[in-house]
Design an enzyme around this catalytic site. Structure first.
Site, PDB file in Angstrom:
ATOM      1  N   GLU A 140       6.547   0.492   0.776  1.00  0.00           N
ATOM      2  CA  GLU A 140       7.622  -0.459   1.050  1.00  0.00           C
ATOM      3  C   GLU A 140       7.475  -1.819   0.379  1.00  0.00           C
ATOM      4  OE1 GLU A 140       7.224   1.111   5.035  1.00  0.00           O
ATOM      5  OE2 GLU A 140       9.338   0.646   5.351  1.00  0.00           O
ATOM      6  N   LYS A 200      -3.932   0.054   2.337  1.00  0.00           N
ATOM      7  CA  LYS A 200      -2.880  -0.696   3.028  1.00  0.00           C
ATOM      8  C   LYS A 200      -1.493  -0.049   2.949  1.00  0.00           C
ATOM      9  CE  LYS A 200      -4.794  -5.380   3.011  1.00  0.00           C
ATOM     10  NZ  LYS A 200      -4.634  -6.728   2.411  1.00  0.00           N
ATOM     11  N   ARG A 234      -7.413  -0.421  -1.112  1.00  0.00           N
ATOM     12  CA  ARG A 234      -7.937   0.549  -2.065  1.00  0.00           C
ATOM     13  C   ARG A 234      -6.814   1.405  -2.670  1.00  0.00           C
ATOM     14  NH1 ARG A 234     -13.025   3.799  -2.166  1.00  0.00           N
ATOM     15  NH2 ARG A 234     -13.713   2.471  -0.471  1.00  0.00           N
TER      16      ARG A 234
END
Ligand code: MOS
Length: 725
Positions: free
Chosen positions: A691, A687, A614
């Site tokens: 990175e 999530k 999301r």
């Protein structure tokens, strides 16, 4: 979370934006406390051996110097937890040896230059490639250094094989904000530190351990962080040095690392050697993957950069043999740097897949889709969600991948060679439950408290959005307090965890508080909903209203004022199952132009498509992903710290000679966020995006350079000498 969300996902401006641009957002070095002195760290100038003597007579004689603290100082000799702070055995050049404390920074720095040290030193071993034969699989690295499945040796005569060595250099983090610590001791022996850190809790625990005091006697505060990228992820000695200096001189001490010291005092991304062998059948199906990986580490610490994870995990393959080994050198300890493992490791597997595609005369995207992994074959688990095919499709469409002539060197723009390259991006969707508190007062104002950090990424903003939606109030009534160990505990901000971890806790606290407000509405005698079951009520914009008649409403403020003027809830984010693998994916598409006469490479277009669960805030999310790509372009073309092998010292320890991209180096970077619903990954379905943007990026550049020129560079960064060689 509530399905009535209005704000979550919206590109809300940063709630701290005004503070940032007006100078009101204070970074660690900008805090000052009364009667404060200044510390400057003195470092070793040799990489090995022992310290025979330190003469600080001249330094102490300088007007304004308060003290020069070395290992012999009683604050150290009388505190057994501090004896390793200024070690007498030299393990690397730049190791901390003393701290000069003075009335101001300038005097402290001048005095540091007057400290005289005698060493007995031996020639260092700082060249990883000279001692690769000494590489060994480490015990107790906290990582899984060997991953095997099937039998690689059984694939004896594959139709295609790629067998190559890829290399990545040492790199140093260069956040805009250097490290700084402002340490004060209270009269009753408690420690308060403003510190530039990605984790206030870990920082406080480290200080407590060194001074042998309870964790609760240390308070660490860090409301704004000017970038971390991993170098503020672990506690480093300078913070302990600031606190011991404050203890020694009996005054608060401010200690800020210089840019130069940022290259010796807080770790680096280790140099890697990556030997990769891919075998496929004639159709392009991978039959085996062998990865023999090595990274440098220090004598003192076992830091394994997990460069083999991507080789083992990204593609479906029955026979896999991955090992990761270490070489110990006379260097400072490496540490996490943006996507540690995946940033470096994706360079080899994604370059090798490109090489295999050329061998097969197959499109690189098609080869990846052919070897798509529907499950995580390293863990033998299904993914909680995986939308990588959608990323390939969306990215390729937007980029115009179909216009690519596969022949290397075939595309031109004027005199420039044009190349298209792509790579898969991937990073774990980490999550660690955090705690948060939500409070509302009798005027309807909301306070959210959570001991997480905002590294400049937008935590304040997304937590405001989550609180507003889950509580049912307007965002301008929400104030967020973070990054203080006096707040509910949250994990460190590393591994792209903060949005998911702190966000889930804040959502839970806000939902819990909303429940208490609903209970008030249906039980308070003065409430218009008194006696109405909660199921018949709903909330929004700070009101409780009847579902059947939204005009019949009561303000939260009114309910809370009558109930005593304050209502609060503290919650922890819920855990998650262990039946899924949790991972983010994306696809990087890069266009370069290479000057055929000079070998210079310019990235001219970029499209990155990512599926990261999301989206909490489309604006800060795209910034995170774009920032990762910029970092990856730097990794591909510029970043490298050079070691002087004779003196065992990094030589380009400044921003003039350590190159990072500037605006002129970066084209328009287009980011596509592929919609993805994930009910398993964590309560808010997020999530993390800090990175993944860098992963695959350097390989996409290398693959584009090959396509432009026919020159395969397997040794980062891709500088003009390597293109022309
Ligand atoms: Mo990141 S390298 O986990 O700060």
């Amino acid at each position: 979370m509530s399905d009535k969300s209005k704000l979550v996902g919206m590109p809300l401006d940063r709630v701290d934006g005004r503070l940032k641009v007006s100078g009101g957002a204070k970074y660690a070095a900008e805090f000052s406390v009364p009667n404060m002195a200044y510390g400057v760290i003195f470092q070793t100038t040799v990489p090995t051996g022992s310290v025979d003597s330190i003469d600080s007579t001249k330094a102490k004689a300088l007007h304004g110097v308060i003290d020069v603290i070395t290992a012999d100082h009683q604050v150290i000799t009388q505190n057994p937890g501090l004896t390793d702070v200024f070690a007498k055995n030299v393990r690397f050049s730049g190791q901390h040896l003393a701290v000069v404390v003075a009335e101001n920074f300038e005097v402290a720095e001048e005095a540091a230059g007057l400290v005289e040290v005698k060493y007995t030193s031996q020639p260092p071993q700082v060249d990883m490639n000279a001692v690769l034969d000494k590489a060994a699989v480490p015990a107790n690295s906290g990582r899984q250094p060997v991953m095997k499945r099937g039998d690689v040796a059984a694939v004896a005569n594959p139709a295609q094989r790629v067998d190559q060595i890829y290399r990545t250099p040492p790199e140093h983090h260069n956040p805009m904000e250097p490290h700084a610590s402002v340490a004060s001791w209270t009269a009753d022996g408690k420690l308060v530190v403003y510190d530039a850190t990605q984790g206030v809790t870990g920082c406080a625990q480290n200080l407590a351990r060194h001074f042998k005091i309870p964790n609760t006697d240390v308070r660490v505060i860090d409301p704004f962080v000017g970038g971390g990228f991993g170098c503020k992820g672990m506690p480093w000695p300078h913070t302990v040095v600031a606190a011991l200096a404050a203890k020694a001189v009996g005054r608060p001490v401010k200690l800020a690392l210089t840019r130069r010291q940022m290259f010796t005092s807080n770790g680096h991304r280790p140099e890697t050697y990556q030997h990769l062998t891919l075998a496929s059948d004639a159709s392009g199906r991978l039959q085996s993957i062998q990865a023999d990986m090595v990274n440098e580490t220090s004598r003192a610490e076992t830091f394994l950069e997990p460069t083999g994870n991507d080789a083992a995990m990204t593609y479906s393959c029955a026979n896999v043999d991955v090992s990761m080994k270490l070489v110990r050198l006379d260097i400072g300890s490496p540490t996490f740097m943006r996507a540690p493992g995946e940033a470096s490791g994706s360079f080899s597997i994604e370059s090798a897949m490109d090489e295999l595609a050329y061998e097969l005369k197959m499109d690189p995207v098609q080869l990846r889709v052919l070897n798509y992994a529907d499950t995580d074959e390293t863990k033998n688990l299904p993914y909680s969600s995986k939308s990588l095919k959608e990323c390939y499709r969306a990215g390729a469409d937007r980029f115009g991948w179909s216009r690519r002539n596969p022949q290397p060197g075939s595309m031109r723009d004027g005199r420039f060679h044009v190349g298209y390259g792509m790579a898969t991006a991937t990073y774990p969707a980490n999550y660690r439950p955090a705690h948060a508190r939500a409070e509302i007062d009798g005027t309807g104002r909301v306070l959210i408290q959570c001991g997480t950090q905002d590294l400049g990424t937008g935590s304040y903003t997304i937590l405001t959005q989550l609180a507003a939606d889950n509580l049912g109030v307007d965002p301008w009534l929400v104030r967020v307090e973070i990054a203080d160990t006096s707040l509910p505990e949250a994990p460190g901000s590393g591994g792209s965890t903060s949005a998911a971890s702190a966000g889930s806790a804040v959502a839970a606290a806000a939902q819990s508080l909303r429940g208490k407000i609903l209970a008030l509405a249906s039980t308070q005698p003065q409430s218009p909903h008194n006696g109405v079951p909660q199921e018949q009520l709903d909330t929004g914009r700070g009101q409780v209203f009847a579902k059947s008649d939204p005009s019949k409403s009561v303000a939260y403020a009114e309910l809370v004022a009558r109930a005593g003027g304050m209502l609060d809830a503290t919650e922890a984010g819920a855990g998650r199952d262990n039946k899924h693998a949790f991972q983010s994916f994306g696809a990087q598409f890069c266009e370069v132009q290479v000057d055929p006469d000079f070998g210079t490479v310019r990235v001219t277009r970029w499209v990155g498509a990512f599926a990261i669960g999301r989206a909490l805030n489309m604006k800060t999310l795209e910034s995170q992903l774009r920032g990762g790509i910029v970092f990856g372009i730097g990794m591909g073309l510029m970043e490298e710290t050079f070691m002087d092998d004779t003196f065992g010292r990094y030589v380009n320890t400044n921003l003039a000679e350590y190159h990072v991209p500037v605006n002129r180096d970066i084209p328009a970077v287009e980011v596509i966020v592929v919609p993805e619903e994930d009910p398993y990954v964590n309560p808010i379905g997020v999530k993390g995006a800090g990175e993944i943007g860098i992963t695959g990026a350097a390989a996409a550049v290398a693959n584009a350079v090959y396509h432009a020129t026919g020159k395969r560079v397997r040794d980062l960064p891709i500088t003009l000498d390597k293109v022309m060689a």
